[in-house]
Design a protein around this motif. Structure first.
Motif, PDB file in Angstrom:
ATOM      1  N   LEU A  94      42.931  43.702  31.968  1.00  8.48           N
ATOM      2  CA  LEU A  94      42.800  42.800  30.824  1.00  8.48           C
ATOM      3  C   LEU A  94      41.527  43.096  30.059  1.00  8.48           C
ATOM      4  O   LEU A  94      40.448  43.300  30.658  1.00  8.48           O
ATOM      5  N   PHE A  96      39.426  41.420  26.719  1.00 16.21           N
ATOM      6  CA  PHE A  96      39.385  40.295  25.781  1.00 16.21           C
ATOM      7  C   PHE A  96      38.543  40.661  24.569  1.00 16.21           C
ATOM      8  O   PHE A  96      37.856  41.682  24.535  1.00 16.21           O
ATOM      9  N   ASN A 100      33.555  40.170  28.169  1.00 14.70           N
ATOM     10  CA  ASN A 100      34.272  41.088  29.038  1.00 14.70           C
ATOM     11  C   ASN A 100      33.444  41.566  30.212  1.00 14.70           C
ATOM     12  O   ASN A 100      33.981  42.144  31.148  1.00 14.70           O
ATOM     13  N   LEU A 101      32.143  41.408  30.108  1.00 13.36           N
ATOM     14  CA  LEU A 101      31.283  41.988  31.118  1.00 13.36           C
ATOM     15  C   LEU A 101      30.433  40.913  31.813  1.00 13.36           C
ATOM     16  O   LEU A 101      30.146  39.870  31.232  1.00 13.36           O
ATOM     17  N   ILE A 102      30.046  41.231  33.028  1.00 15.77           N
ATOM     18  CA  ILE A 102      29.175  40.314  33.791  1.00 15.77           C
ATOM     19  C   ILE A 102      27.734  40.733  33.567  1.00 15.77           C
ATOM     20  O   ILE A 102      27.358  41.878  33.834  1.00 15.77           O
ATOM     21  N   GLU A 109      28.412  48.996  37.782  1.00 20.64           N
ATOM     22  CA  GLU A 109      28.935  47.957  38.681  1.00 20.64           C
ATOM     23  C   GLU A 109      30.046  47.172  37.999  1.00 20.64           C
ATOM     24  O   GLU A 109      31.027  46.793  38.641  1.00 20.64           O
ATOM     25  N   LEU A 113      33.947  47.247  39.455  1.00 23.91           N
ATOM     26  CA  LEU A 113      34.315  45.972  40.105  1.00 23.91           C
ATOM     27  C   LEU A 113      35.811  45.853  40.411  1.00 23.91           C
ATOM     28  O   LEU A 113      36.182  45.618  41.572  1.00 23.91           O
ATOM     29  N   PRO A 114      36.706  46.028  39.417  1.00 20.80           N
ATOM     30  CA  PRO A 114      38.125  45.859  39.734  1.00 20.80           C
ATOM     31  C   PRO A 114      38.598  46.883  40.758  1.00 20.80           C
ATOM     32  O   PRO A 114      39.425  46.593  41.622  1.00 20.80           O
ATOM     33  N   LYS A 116      36.805  48.183  43.146  1.00 22.89           N
ATOM     34  CA  LYS A 116      36.333  47.786  44.477  1.00 22.89           C
ATOM     35  C   LYS A 116      37.155  46.621  45.010  1.00 22.89           C
ATOM     36  O   LYS A 116      37.439  46.546  46.214  1.00 22.89           O
ATOM     37  N   ILE A 117      37.535  45.724  44.102  1.00 28.04           N
ATOM     38  CA  ILE A 117      38.318  44.568  44.546  1.00 28.04           C
ATOM     39  C   ILE A 117      39.660  45.021  45.101  1.00 28.04           C
ATOM     40  O   ILE A 117      40.144  44.542  46.127  1.00 28.04           O
ATOM     41  N   ARG A 158      36.305  49.252  32.474  1.00 29.12           N
ATOM     42  CA  ARG A 158      36.486  48.271  33.527  1.00 29.12           C
ATOM     43  C   ARG A 158      37.970  47.925  33.658  1.00 29.12           C
ATOM     44  O   ARG A 158      38.501  47.797  34.747  1.00 29.12           O
TER      45      ARG A 158
END
Lengths: 226, 827, 460
Positions: A94, A96, A100-102, A109, A113-114, A116-117, A158
């Motif tokens: 997804l 947006f 969109n980012l942390i 990172e 992230l996705p 690694k999840i 990402r």
């Protein structure tokens, strides 16, 4: 891959019912590049949300076809919350318009992230992604240190890092200036094509829409191909 | 609004209780009448103040004396006890009182005409009423005076259908009760002394009041008239009172301030939430052209109006609350400070003005912080992260503050003796801890992150978010740190105290049984033919350097030598021989620290039986927890039974022999069930009393934790919108709602965990300060600090649990929102 | 600059928030630390109930004084009456100098007309009253026992039955008044005490009346000779003695909180009393009837022949004045003087210059005619009892003193003795402002005889 059949969705406002999607039918195959245009409030984002199993239609089906069993499909509109979470985790990326980012983790990172999840970390693939989107120089920076365009490119990376078959983008260039908009939209389409990831992009810009293979127009609840 | 009401109610309740306590306490100084200048009390518990002493002094011409007798008794109706707490019955010699100049003065007839021509309306009604009351006490049907509220409490127990009377335990009807509104009346019933003795023949003559000033000559004459067993104390001396006064007032002030600060805290958070929830609306107002100043003014006005309404409701609630809590609070305060607490007079308007004023100041001040933040938000100033230089600057400032606070605290702790300075030092220690925590949060969190394996990416993310959070929730984290430090410190202190007390008691209570019996019969006599070994403790009260202290006997046999618990002792191997020979004495910590003596110092004391002053060496300093008196122990042989009091007997013997003694006691009219205690039972009783005393401490600990957790919860709610996008993003990646909530919880608990780690050494330090410095300065005794790791772990668990429960509420609430809502809201 | 201000503002904000939290917990400590001290001290639990009381004039106009003969005590309770006077009772001495506990009321009453070396006149009164408190809780048997001990004259005071239950006191209340008048000054003090406390009472051998440090002490069991010592306080100091005085030291001290009341003027009185004549039994052998229906009666004797020598010493200055003169002593005991019918009485004791004495007593009763009795005492001690028909006693006029109108001028006629005298108070305001207020003061006699004496007015 995804077959939308007779989707209907309406909402009630001040006692009046408004039909926002009226018998929508659409097929999305692997590698397809689809843009959906429409006026503001036409229901484009709603359609995208249904595709992401974030929302449920009033009626209709969205069948997820298993490549090994092409004639049978899971109706994602009937997914439980757990199934919807799993669907989004593995099968969907997804993007947006913003947020969109942390902020507190680096670009790398964020991108990882996705992956690694889901546990699908492939170094080469990630590197390829970074190169394609020209963000390898920024991997140790924080999102706040990037421009708008750079941030969206990271968001695309990402969204693709866990190799989803389908990428859903909701107005990805909505917050960007024209120069960055061109760049980002171009990169989005070409990267997806390269990775054979189906792309469904909602946009209000005709210029951006023309970059995709299929252009659809949503008006008055009906989807028509341009 | 609710929080303001709670704040106002709590504050007014405490103010009401405070004022009634203060009224009663301050009026202590006046005793029964105005202008009490001296009191005459007994010096010896063996030779008490008697009626003969009183009349002898009066016959010698000391006419300003008013005798006072007291007893604590329950009230009965139909042989049923109706009172929870014993009431303080006080009898005063009204016959003497009514002739004192401060009460009344004969005025010639000719002058009376003028007096009536210009009536002093202000005083005449009240004084007439009181005069009548006193006459009633003196001459008419037996009457007793009590506060209307106490009468109400007593009357509630009477069944209106039957004609019932208040009586003593033995069915003797009490005097007619007359209600008299006076702030100083609390749990008291006042009557004429003759009536008191008629109802309660065991009442004790507690003191003689000297009304009116004494000239030097009169004072000297009075002192000469006084027999040895009586002493004259100036009412303004307050040798005990100064300590009591400052402690009591400190407590009252502390409670009021505590309530105010807690409420302030709640209000800050409430206003924060209030403004936060209206942010959108306020932004729209800005867009419409309304200036920031106008918005602030409007908000302030709203706060003021809310405070007004809340104060009004809160005051009414608070008064009711105070009435409800009053008996318990009265009892607690009276037990803690031996101070009578009255019902007090409440001026509602005065109280309202006070409460409104304080709440207004508090809420307006409390509004500034959120308004400041609002200012930023409305000004659309971007939250630009600090540049490296700025970060370094802040870091430096924090480290500097740490150094400053720690340095000053160190200086004060090593040099100061005044209690208030030590408390400030304690505060500085904790502040320095806060600074240390703030300075080290990033590095500590980074350190912990290293231990999170890669296969837990969300946990890693969570710990990184934790770091970002630490910057935004400084205050809440510091609040938690302080709460944790205080918890650890207090718990370790109480634990150490408990351990020390238990150990000390177990060693000192070496005998099999103990008997408490004041006066006749002498238990040693009763035990003569039973084969029970009896040790008596003979007691004198002597004066040393102007202060009263205890001079007790101590047996010198091997058994009792083993039982002694020393804080410090002479290295002399013949310690006990020297003690036995009367060359040296043992003193308690209170003596050593209070009078600044050490082992091997020589002191002059009166001989226990001859009262001759002699020199004695201090052979050892012993533990004596909780004793407010300095004490010296001398060998039993130096005492004389006829000159000293004996209340406590230590018994050793087989059960069968003890049973024989039990029978003898029964025969002599001594109740063994209540007065003969087995050592195990005594120990259990003591420790139970200990635990009960510290219930209030435990309660306060939980309160501080809750307040900190509340603060954290409010911080989370305020930050909710800030972290909404991140949560939305993570959820959109397919992470379940439950996981997201758990991760959010983890973030905060990680912060708290780090705070706990820092709190541990500071808590231990705090405990040490409390034990070695503050306890020492306040009470002149101390005990060893025992650090129990299990206790610390328990505190970790409790703190984290409390925080988790409180902060789970906003987190779970946020988590229940469908993801689609967040996405729509954000995009 | 702006940045600096911003920096300090935010620093201040953060610090103040922190400090607030800090204060919270430090206060918690303070509470806990002091709460755990467990101070084990006993301290007084006395309440300043009466701190609300401001010093006030004992208002003779207050409610209680408006009852029949305003006493703070209720009038004799017919249910609980003490022993009744017995016309057959024989008064003997020294036994009957002592207290008669079974009677409700008793007094030992001394009045003296004194002068100093410079010829200044003084009036002195010292009285010890004993009241049996009818409200004292006695059980039935105790009451009966008391009643039964009518004539048990062998009972010493110590052996007399005491009230049950109260270790503090018995059922007797003592009240004493001491009053000294000079031309311009009045000293007056009042004392109260309960019986059996030890600071008031009557002792047998040697005879002693005492209340605190006021003492009538005889070396023997007899009443006289004896020493009387007491101290009394100055309450009035003006030249005329009957007009209002300024609100100076006296009123201030009357209201005085924090005033050092002990430096007010006190007068120490020390008198030596000696009997120069016999005791006189009033009425019929000491049985004195006060009303026509005989319901009011008492046992009453006097010692009208007392020579006084003594000193007045001002306590502040130490100044001493030697005084001497005549005194009159009364002892009376009764349970029948105060009832609902009693309005008051007027009493005169006169020392005529020829050595004779007169006692005149007018009882004022509700719904009854005033009852006048008296005794004419010759210089040799022989007496003539005067019945109402023998004596005429009239108040000539009423004098305003303060807010009262008092009969300070009297005409006394005893036809059988050729007595027609005017009796005039030597000073208007000789009012004793006690809890039970009354008039007691010196009078001058003129007419067929001259002399001095005392006038007592009660119930005004």
């Amino acid at each position: 891959m995804l077959a939308l059949k007779n989707l209907k969705k309406s909402y009630t406002d001040a006692g009046e019912q408004h039909t926002i999607l009226n018998n929508i039918n659409l097929t999305i195959n692997a590698g397809d590049s689809i843009s959906i245009q429409g006026a503001s409030g036409s229901g484009k984002s709603t359609l995208l949300h249904l595709l992401a199993a974030l929302d449920k239609p009033d009626s209709g089906e969205i069948l997820l076809n298993n490549s090994q069993q092409p004639n049978q499909g899971n109706d994602i509109t009937q997914f439980t919350e757990k199934e919807a979470d799993a669907y989004r985790q593995f099968r969907v990326g997804l993007i947006f318009q913003k947020f969109n980012l942390i902020d507190c983790i680096t670009v790398m990172e964020n991108v990882m992230l996705p992956a690694k999840i889901t546990g699908k970390v492939q170094g080469e693939y990630i590197q390829e992604l970074l190169d394609a989107l020209d963000i390898h120089r920024h991997i140790n920076k924080l999102p706040s240190q990037l421009s708008g365009g750079e941030q969206q490119r990271v968001a695309i990376a990402r969204g693709l890092s866990h190799q989803p078959p389908l990428l859903l983008a909701d107005e990805p260039t909505g917050n960007l200036d024209s120069k960055n908009s061109d760049l980002v939209s171009h990169l989005l389409v070409t990267t997806c094509k390269k990775l054979n990831t189906a792309l469904v992009m909602v946009t209000h810009s005709q210029k951006v829409a023309l970059l995709t293979q299929q252009q659809w127009y949503l008006d008055d609840g009906r989807l028509t191909q341009i | 609004m609710v929080s303001l009401i709670i704040a106002a109610a709590g504050l007014s309740a405490v103010l009401v209780i405070n004022s009634s306590a203060k009224q009663s306490y301050s009026s202590e100084q006046q005793f029964l009448v105005a202008n009490v200048t001296y009191t005459i009390t007994s010096t010896s518990s063996k030779l008490k103040l008697s009626k003969q002493d009183y009349s002898a002094l009066r016959v010698k011409g000391v006419n300003q004396l008013v005798a006072v007798a007291q007893t604590k008794q329950h009230v009965y109706v139909n042989k049923q006890r109706i009172t929870q707490r014993r009431i303080d019955f006080t009898g005063i010699d009204t016959f003497s009182l009514i002739t004192q100049p401060s009460f009344s003065n004969p005025v010639p007839l000719a002058e009376q005409q003028n007096a009536t021509a210009q009536p002093d309306t202000g005083t005449s009604k009240a004084s007439n009423e009181a005069n009548q009351l006193i006459r009633q006490l003196s001459f008419n049907e037996p009457t007793a005076i009590l506060h209307p509220q106490l009468l109400e409490i007593l009357e509630e127990s009477i069944n209106a259908n039957l004609s019932q009377q208040f009586t003593t335990q033995f069915g003797e009807p009490l005097a007619g009760l007359v209600a008299f509104e006076s702030a100083v009346l609390g749990n008291d019933i006042i009557m004429d002394i003759a009536e008191l003795y008629r109802l309660y023949p065991d009442a004790e003559l507690s003191m003689l009041l000297v009304v009116g000033d004494l000239t030097r000559a009169q004072e000297d004459a009075l002192r000469q008239f006084l027999p040895d067993n009586l002493k004259l104390t100036s009412a303004n001396d307050g040798e005990q009172d100064s300590e009591l006064t400052s402690s009591f007032h400190l407590n009252l002030m502390a409670m009021a301030l505590l309530m105010f600060v807690v409420c302030l805290f709640i209000v800050v958070n409430a206003v924060n939430l209030l403004l936060n929830s209206r942010l959108t609306w306020l932004k729209i107002c800005r867009q419409l052209g309304i200036s920031r100043q106008q918005l602030f003014v409007v908000q302030l006005i709203e706060i003021v109006l809310l405070t007004l309404l809340a104060s009004f409701i809160g005051v009414l609630l608070g008064i009711e609350l105070a009435k409800l809590a009053s008996p318990t609070v009265q009892a607690t305060l009276e037990n803690l400070y031996s101070v009578e607490v009255g019902f007090g007079e409440v001026s509602i308007i005065g109280l309202f003005i006070q409460v409104f004023g304080i709440c207004l100041i508090g809420s307006v001040c409390a509004t500034f912080i959120p308004l400041n933040k609002l200012n930023h938000q409305l000004a659309q100033t971007k939250d630009v992260p600090l540049s490296l230089t700025q970060q370094r600057f802040w870091n430096g400032a924090i480290w500097l503050s740490f150094g400053l606070f720690a340095g000053i605290a160190y200086i004060i702790l090593n040099n100061a003796q005044a209690l208030w300075l030590l408390l400030i030092a304690t505060a500085l220690v904790i502040l320095s801890g806060c600074c240390l925590l703030l300075a080290n949060y990033p590095s500590m969190l980074a350190f912990i992150q290293r231990f999170i394996p890669d296969r837990f990416p969300l946990l890693q993310l969570s710990s990184k978010q934790s770091l970002a959070l630490s910057g935004k929730t400084k205050i809440a984290c510091c609040a938690f740190f302080i709460a944790a430090t205080s918890n650890i410190g207090m718990n370790l202190m109480v634990d150490s105290f408990r351990g020390a007390t238990a150990g000390w008691l177990e060693q000192r209570l070496a005998a099999d049984y103990y008997v408490y019996n004041s006066g006749e019969p002498n238990i040693a006599e009763l035990a003569k033919n039973t084969g029970v070994n009896v040790s008596q403790r003979l007691e004198n009260y002597i004066s040393f350097q102007g202060k009263e202290m205890q001079q007790f006997s101590y047996p010198t046999d091997e058994f009792n030598q083993q039982a002694m618990v020393f804080y410090e002792q002479s290295e002399n191997k013949n310690l006990w021989r020297q003690f036995e020979q009367g060359k040296g004495v043992l003193v308690n910590q209170q003596f050593a620290f209070g009078f600044k003596y050490q082992v091997n110092d020589v002191i002059e004391l009166p001989h226990p039986s001859t009262s001759e002053l002699s020199s004695y060496k201090i052979l050892g300093i012993v533990y004596d927890f909780g004793n407010p008196y300095a004490q010296v122990l001398m060998p039993f042989d130096m005492f004389e039974l006829s000159k000293s009091k004996c209340c406590i007997y230590a018994l050793q013997g087989a059960e069968s022999k003890i049973d024989l003694l039990r029978e003898n006691m029964l025969a002599a009219g001594v109740n063994p069930d209540t007065q003969l205690l087995k050592t195990e039972d005594l120990l259990a009783l003591s420790m139970q009393a200990f635990d009960n005393t510290f219930i209030i401490t435990d309660g306060l600990n939980v309160v501080t934790l809750l307040v900190a957790a509340l603060s954290l919860a409010c911080a989370i709610i305020v930050l909710m919108n800030d972290i909404r996008p991140q949560n939305m993003l993570i959820r959109s990646m397919g992470v379940s709602a439950l996981k997201t909530q758990l991760l959010a919880l983890f973030q905060y608990l990680l912060l708290c965990f780090v705070a706990l780690i820092f709190a541990t050494p500071f808590g231990i330090l705090l405990s040490w300060i409390l034990i070695v410095d503050i306890n020492y300065q306040a009470f002149s005794w101390t005990y060893p600090l025992i650090i129990n790791p299990l206790k610390i772990l328990q505190i970790y668990a409790t703190s984290l649990l409390v925080v988790a429960i409180v902060i789970a509420i906003p987190i779970v609430r946020a988590g229940k929102r469908p993801l689609i809502e967040d996405i729509r809201w954000l995009n | 600059m702006v940045k600096l201000i911003k920096f300090f503002t935010s620093l201040f904000t953060s610090l103040s928030s922190l400090l607030t939290v800090m204060l919270l917990v430090v206060i918690v400590f303070a509470v806990i630390v002091f709460a755990s001290s467990g101070i084990d001290k006993t301290s007084s639990n006395i309440k300043a109930l009466f701190s609300d009381v401001k010093s006030t004039a004992l208002d003779t106009g207050d409610e209680t004084s408006q009852q029949q003969f305003g006493r703070g005590f209720s009038a004799s309770d017919p249910q609980n009456l003490g022993q009744i006077a017995d016309p057959n009772y024989v008064i003997t001495f020294p036994k009957d100098h002592y207290s008669h506990d079974s009677f409700d009321i008793e007094w030992w009453y001394l009045t003296a007309n004194l002068q100093d070396d410079e010829g200044n006149d003084y009036g002195l009164q010292w009285t010890l009253f004993r009241f049996r408190n009818q409200n004292a809780k006695l059980n039935k048997s105790q009451q009966t026992k008391l009643k039964d001990n009518i004539d048990d004259s062998s009972l010493t005071l110590e052996n007399r039955p005491k009230a049950l239950g109260s270790d503090w006191s018995n059922e007797h209340i003592y009240m004493a008044h001491a009053s000294v008048h000079s031309a311009s000054k009045h000293w007056f003090s009042e004392k109260f005490a309960r019986g059996n406390v030890g600071n008031a009472g009557v002792e047998q051998t040697p005879f002693k009346l005492f209340i605190d440090d006021w003492q009538w002490q005889s070396p023997t069991a007899g009443l006289l000779p004896s020493n009387l010592t007491f101290t009394t306080k100055l309450i009035s100091n003006n030249a005329s003695g009957n007009s209002a005085i300024s609100n100076s030291a006296i009123s201030n001290s009357a209201k005085g909180k924090g005033e050092n009341s002990n430096t007010d003027s006190y007068l120490n009185v020390q008198l030596n009393l000696s009997n120069t004549g016999p005791f006189v039994l009033q009425g019929q052998g000491g049985y004195s009837i006060k009303s026509a229906n005989g319901k009011h009666a008492s046992h009453y004797y006097s010692a009208p022949f007392i020579a006084v020598e003594g000193t007045f010493t001002a306590r502040d200055s130490g100044k001493q004045i030697a005084v001497n003169g005549n005194a009159w002593f009364d002892q009376e005991w009764t349970s029948q003087l105060f009832d609902q019918a009693t309005l008051g009485w007027d009493w005169l004791s006169l020392h005529l210059d020829n050595g004779d004495k007169i006692m005149a007593f007018q009882m004022r009763l509700q719904d009854q005619a005033d009852y006048i009795t008296g005794t004419y005492i010759n210089a040799d001690g022989s007496t003539t009892a005067l019945m109402p028909s023998d004596i005429k006693l009239n108040a000539n006029k009423l004098t305003s003193v303060g807010n009262k109108k008092l009969p300070l001028y009297w005409q006394l006629k005893i036809k059988s003795k050729d007595i027609d005298i005017s009796i005039k108070a030597t000073k208007n305001d000789q009012w004793n402002p006690a809890s039970i207020a009354y008039y007691e003061g010196t009078v001058a006699v003129s007419g067929t005889h001259s002399g001095k004496g005392f006038l007592e007015l009660t119930g005004y």
